[in-house]
Scaffold this motif. Structure first.
Motif, short mmCIF file in Angstrom:
data_model
loop_
_atom_site.label_atom_id
_atom_site.label_comp_id
_atom_site.label_asym_id
_atom_site.label_seq_id
_atom_site.Cartn_x
_atom_site.Cartn_y
_atom_site.Cartn_z
N ILE A 69 -20.98 -22.64 -41.52
CA ILE A 69 -21.45 -21.27 -41.80
C ILE A 69 -22.67 -21.27 -42.71
O ILE A 69 -23.71 -20.72 -42.35
N PHE B 58 -24.34 -11.30 -42.68
CA PHE B 58 -24.38 -11.68 -41.27
C PHE B 58 -25.21 -10.69 -40.47
O PHE B 58 -26.03 -11.08 -39.63
N GLY C 92 -32.31 -13.51 -38.07
CA GLY C 92 -32.14 -14.83 -37.47
C GLY C 92 -32.23 -14.82 -35.95
O GLY C 92 -32.99 -15.59 -35.36
N MET C 93 -31.45 -13.96 -35.31
CA MET C 93 -31.40 -13.92 -33.84
C MET C 93 -32.43 -12.97 -33.24
O MET C 93 -32.66 -13.00 -32.03
N TYR D 150 -29.17 -11.16 -42.06
CA TYR D 150 -29.86 -12.45 -42.00
C TYR D 150 -29.60 -13.25 -40.74
O TYR D 150 -30.46 -14.01 -40.30
N SER D 151 -28.41 -13.08 -40.15
CA SER D 151 -28.11 -13.84 -38.93
C SER D 151 -28.49 -13.05 -37.67
O SER D 151 -29.27 -13.54 -36.85
N THR E 256 -25.82 -23.55 -41.20
CA THR E 256 -26.54 -23.00 -40.04
C THR E 256 -26.97 -21.56 -40.28
O THR E 256 -27.59 -20.95 -39.42
N PHE E 257 -26.61 -21.03 -41.46
CA PHE E 257 -26.93 -19.65 -41.83
C PHE E 257 -26.36 -18.68 -40.80
O PHE E 257 -26.96 -17.68 -40.46
N SER E 258 -25.15 -18.99 -40.31
CA SER E 258 -24.55 -18.16 -39.26
C SER E 258 -23.03 -18.20 -39.33
O SER E 258 -22.43 -19.27 -39.18
N HIS F 277 -21.60 -19.10 -35.74
CA HIS F 277 -21.63 -20.53 -35.41
C HIS F 277 -20.49 -21.27 -36.10
O HIS F 277 -19.89 -22.18 -35.54
N PHE G 209 -21.97 -19.07 -47.96
CA PHE G 209 -23.12 -18.41 -47.34
C PHE G 209 -23.73 -17.40 -48.32
O PHE G 209 -24.95 -17.38 -48.54
#
Length: 442
Positions: free
Chosen positions: A388, A88, A96-97, A91-92, A391-393, A396, A146
């Motif tokens: 999870i 998390f 990701g963000m 990658y998130s 959405t790769f999160s 979320h 995930f």
């Protein structure tokens, strides 16, 4: 009676030094893979040059936190940077963000402070009671999927596809990296089937040796090196955390850490025979406080959230019942983990991919505890579980699970079954999703 026997109450738990030491060795072998896997994951966000520092941060945070668990809480539970939470983080949150990794570290640090505060106050019980058991299991299982997806990607089993989002990576079949990952997967799964401790660690080592032999990975310049924290120590950007307004990330880290710890501790306590008839766990406050201190300390060193490891069950299975088991694990992390950065630096993603896949499998097994006969529990759990990985999160998935749980309970006319705090959390997540989608602004 020796100091160890008296301090750890050997007679109470019908154990001895030999049993506790062997249990500690077993637990360490079972979870030592984290020394290599955690730096591999975090370095994707921080940079490969940080691997030596990440190895030190991983081993030092695991060693110190586990020693505290042994000496303070006196339980045979080991801690280390958590799988899923490191993914998390990397990658998130970072990739990701788009948050700088220093800001993500600050979020972990603040989350740890919040965890410490909750662990010494009665608000901890309020939060625990607010989250449905089905959601706790679903979040854990979703994180497992995930990790499996990340592992399959790193192994080359799945690749991106414009037509189907993901597809079988047939083009990778001719690459040695793919077959190294398959070899590692077969070895790890085979050893697990045979119930041999250290299955994931052994698979990583063998796959890395093969990778070096065929030229996929360079040979290490040396086997051991002095520990370093050059790239990670005190890199938290607390000012950046405020400037970015990344408090939703703090909440997500906290939610996953808090409830993953509760679930793990409950499971381990039941296995060790610590849990009382009413479901309470002796010294639970000490256990949770140790976990929280580990997270805060780990963030200072430069690693993602430190948490209690379910792999501690291996040592419990061997008869470990006291803090001496944890003490042995912690010392081994300090002795072994602090000096293996040259080896960790050359381990390819193909060698760690099997560990991610199989840890995902282990985390997925909790779905059997979800009540699928009650659709107001099962459907929100399913939504959280699949959101999870898809959405790769993790954040979320938590939000989707909370919102759907509150809504479906209301539709079913069972709104009173939902804790008032969960309604607040569901509203917060709904506002967050609307904000992310550009439908509302502040």
């Amino acid at each position: 009676m020796s100091f160890f026997e008296e301090y750890f109450e050997f007679r109470k738990y019908n154990t001895d030094v030999r049993t506790e030491v062997l249990a500690g060795l077993t637990t360490f072998m079972t979870m030592a893979y984290i020394i290599f896997v955690n730096p591999a994951i975090l370095s994707d966000a921080i940079g490969k040059e940080a691997i030596p520092s990440l190895v030190t941060a991983t081993a030092l945070s695991a060693g110190v936190a586990t020693i505290i668990m042994g000496l303070y809480a006196k339980k045979p539970f080991a801690l280390a940077p958590g799988m899923g939470l490191n993914a998390f983080f990397a990658y998130s949150v970072v990739l990701g963000m788009g948050y700088p990794w220093q800001v993500a570290l600050a979020a972990v640090f603040v989350e740890g402070i919040i965890f410490i505060i909750l662990s010494v106050t009665k608000f901890r019980t309020l939060v625990i009671d607010a989250i449905p058991v089905s959601q706790k299991y679903a979040i854990g299982a979703g994180i497992g999927l995930f990790l499996t997806l990340i592992g399959m990607k790193n192994a080359g089993i799945v690749v991106g596809s414009e037509a189907t989002l993901v597809t079988l990576g047939v083009e990778n079949f001719a690459k040695p990296e793919f077959w190294i990952a398959m070899l590692g997967l077969v070895i790890a799964a085979g050893l697990m089937v045979r119930r041999i401790p250290g299955a994931l660690l052994i698979a990583i080592i063998v796959a890395t040796i093969v990778a070096v032999a065929v030229g996929v990975a360079p040979p290490p310049e040396s086997l051991f090196a002095l520990p370093t924290l050059e790239h990670t120590l005190f890199k938290m950007d607390l000012a950046g955390l405020i400037n970015f307004g990344a408090f939703g990330i703090v909440f997500a880290f906290f939610m996953v850490d808090f409830f993953d710890t509760l679930g793990t501790v409950a499971g381990l306590s039941a296995k060790a025979g610590f849990m009382r008839e009413d479901g309470s766990i002796p010294d639970s406050e000490k256990i949770l406080l140790t976990d929280a201190i580990g997270t805060t300390f780990g963030a200072v060193l430069g690693t993602s959230t430190v948490t209690t490891y379910i792999e501690s069950a291996a040592g419990i299975e061997e008869g470990g019942r006291t803090g001496l088991t944890a003490l042995v694990v912690g010392v081994l992390f300090l002795i072994v983990g602090l000096f293996v950065s040259p080896i960790a630096s050359i381990i390819p993603a193909a060698a760690t991919a099997p560990a991610l896949i199989l840890v995902g499998f282990l985390m997925l097994t909790v779905v059997r505890d979800i009540d699928f006969d009650d659709l107001t529990e099962a459907i929100p759990a399913f939504i959280a579980l699949v959101t999870i990985p898809y959405t790769f999160s993790i954040a979320h998935g938590i939000g989707a699970g909370f919102i759907s749980y509150a809504v479906l309970k209301l539709i079913a006319g069972r709104g009173r079954e939902v804790h008032w705090l969960l309604y607040i959390l569901a509203i917060v997540f709904a506002v967050y999703f609307l904000y992310e989608g550009g439908l509302i602004t502040f």
